[in-house]
Design an enzyme around this catalytic site. Structure first.
Site, mmCIF file in Angstrom:
data_model
loop_
_atom_site.group_PDB
_atom_site.id
_atom_site.type_symbol
_atom_site.label_atom_id
_atom_site.label_comp_id
_atom_site.label_asym_id
_atom_site.label_seq_id
_atom_site.Cartn_x
_atom_site.Cartn_y
_atom_site.Cartn_z
ATOM 1 C CB CYS A 1 7.180 -5.864 12.013
ATOM 2 S SG CYS A 1 7.838 -6.855 13.198
ATOM 3 C CG HIS A 2 1.977 -6.766 10.621
ATOM 4 N ND1 HIS A 2 0.952 -6.942 11.650
ATOM 5 C CD2 HIS A 2 1.628 -5.359 10.280
ATOM 6 C CE1 HIS A 2 0.700 -5.643 11.985
ATOM 7 N NE2 HIS A 2 1.052 -4.704 11.228
ATOM 8 C CE1 TYR B 1 -3.200 -7.333 4.669
ATOM 9 C CE2 TYR B 1 -5.250 -6.494 5.907
ATOM 10 C CZ TYR B 1 -3.986 -6.820 5.755
ATOM 11 O OH TYR B 1 -3.424 -7.180 6.992
ATOM 12 C CB SER C 1 -6.864 -7.983 10.250
ATOM 13 O OG SER C 1 -6.412 -7.337 8.917
ATOM 14 N NE ARG D 1 -3.233 -4.835 15.996
ATOM 15 C CZ ARG D 1 -3.216 -4.651 14.687
ATOM 16 N NH1 ARG D 1 -3.272 -5.612 13.869
ATOM 17 N NH2 ARG D 1 -3.003 -3.703 14.287
ATOM 18 C CG HIS E 1 -0.371 2.637 14.471
ATOM 19 N ND1 HIS E 1 0.668 2.204 14.584
ATOM 20 C CD2 HIS E 1 -1.101 1.791 13.872
ATOM 21 C CE1 HIS E 1 0.922 0.935 13.967
ATOM 22 N NE2 HIS E 1 -0.546 0.870 13.292
ATOM 23 C CG ASP F 1 2.383 -0.734 9.972
ATOM 24 O OD1 ASP F 1 1.816 -1.606 10.419
ATOM 25 O OD2 ASP F 1 1.983 0.038 9.318
ATOM 26 C CG ASN G 1 -5.090 -2.523 4.107
ATOM 27 O OD1 ASN G 1 -5.562 -3.042 2.963
ATOM 28 N ND2 ASN G 1 -5.496 -3.080 5.251
HETATM 29 C C1 0GY Z 1 -1.204 -2.127 11.346
HETATM 30 C C2 0GY Z 1 -2.316 -1.315 10.338
HETATM 31 C C3 0GY Z 1 -3.302 -1.811 9.670
HETATM 32 C C4 0GY Z 1 -3.480 -3.372 9.322
HETATM 33 C C5 0GY Z 1 -3.281 -4.037 10.217
HETATM 34 O O1 0GY Z 1 -3.815 -6.325 11.098
HETATM 35 C C6 0GY Z 1 -3.759 -5.548 10.094
HETATM 36 O O2 0GY Z 1 -4.193 -5.903 9.029
HETATM 37 O O3 0GY Z 1 -3.040 -3.867 11.559
HETATM 38 C C7 0GY Z 1 -4.095 -0.845 8.864
HETATM 39 O O4 0GY Z 1 -4.515 -1.309 7.744
HETATM 40 O O5 0GY Z 1 -4.274 0.406 9.204
HETATM 41 O O6 0GY Z 1 -1.048 -1.707 12.235
HETATM 42 O O7 0GY Z 1 -0.768 -2.713 10.486
#
Ligand code: 0GY
Length: 289
Positions: A28-29, A45, A73, A120, A176, A244, A249
């Protein structure tokens, strides 16, 4: 950048499946909050704020005990937002950092003290401008003790990444499952190639996650369940699971996190598999010390 994206479901359902005590949402983020933790100028984004309060409320709502927060990201290599969330978790979160490969050993150690247990490497061109393999290998060779590499790539570059993956000197966790085409089924070309990677070394792990990204048939993601359950059964000591959230996005169909949790008993049908996927395995990677 404008048009901030809200990528998460506003009222996820309560799952029918009850995770075991100690269960970890291991992917998760957090996003921001932007006023405290601005997004990277290179972000691809621009999300709405999704800070630790929201993440921990979701954790409790879904019946989880802990989180592994992966630096997204949109925050580039400034891990402050992720570290802030870990610090606010009262020991219930650990993290995965994204670093500038020129990071010093002292800075890596500070990340360890802040709760990070991995770095990562992201190979998705839509998310990052470049992925310097040589520099990634250099930094992978001097990570703090017990750390691993989390790697994010799509199935079409798995073959070209094989020499790089083989050279990583610490355990590797694949986000994934390297985004296989699950519509090919459990014996399709993408799953076969991914199984070959798992066979190539016994310290490659994976996340059987993101049915919402991988299964075009949509919720309840039957093709994902069919393709992924055999992988979890065959490599049950090397998988970890996550929501996740906040689903970076995602814009068209926002996954219901309760439904994502209800995928768990479909890919890990026994209590023993669920315990490994949600507790024992993430404990080994993230709470060994
Ligand atoms: C995920 C998938 C995505 C994005 C990122 O770090 C991120 O922005 O990981 C994605 O857009 O597929 O695992 O979070």
């Amino acid at each position: 950048m404008s048009n901030r994206i809200t990528s998460w479901h506003s009222s996820p359902s309560k799952p029918k499946f009850t995770p075991p005590p100690g269960a970890v949402d291991a992917h998760c983020h957090v996003f921001g909050p932007e006023a405290d933790f601005p997004f990277s100028p290179k972000a691809k984004y621009h999300p709405e704020d999704a800070g630790p309060d929201k993440l921990f409320a979701l954790r409790d709502h879904l019946g989880f005990s802990r989180n592994v927060i992966v630096q997204a990201s949109c925050h580039g290599t400034d891990n402050a937002a992720t570290l802030d969330a870990i610090a606010k978790s009262e020991g219930k979160a650990r993290g995965v950092a994204v670093v500038d490969p020129d990071i010093s050993d002292a800075e890596l150690q500070a990340l360890h003290e802040g709760g990070m247990r991995g770095v990562r490497f992201n190979f998705l061109k839509r998310l990052v401008d470049n992925a310097p393999k040589d520099k990634f290998l250099e930094v992978a060779g001097r990570l703090p003790k017990g750390w691993h590499v989390v790697i994010y790539f799509e199935a079409d570059i798995l073959e070209e990444l094989l020499p790089f993956l083989a050279a990583i000197p610490v355990p590797v966790v694949v986000d994934h499952m390297g985004r296989p085409d699950v519509t090919q089924g459990p014996d399709g070309a993408d799953m076969k190639a991914f199984r070959a990677l798992l066979e190539s070394r016994d310290d490659v792990w994976f996340k059987p996650t993101c049915p919402d990204r991988l299964d075009p048939s949509g919720d309840p993601w039957n093709q994902f369940a069919e393709a992924v359950a055999p992988l979890v059964a065959d490599y049950s000591d090397r998988c970890i699971w996550g929501t996740d959230w906040p689903h970076p996005n995602q814009q068209n169909v926002l996954p219901d996190d309760g439904h994502l949790v209800d995928m768990i008993p479909r890919i890990a049908p026994t209590a023993e598999l669920q315990q490994k996927l949600l507790v024992t395995n993430p404990d080994r990677l993230y709470w060994a010390d």
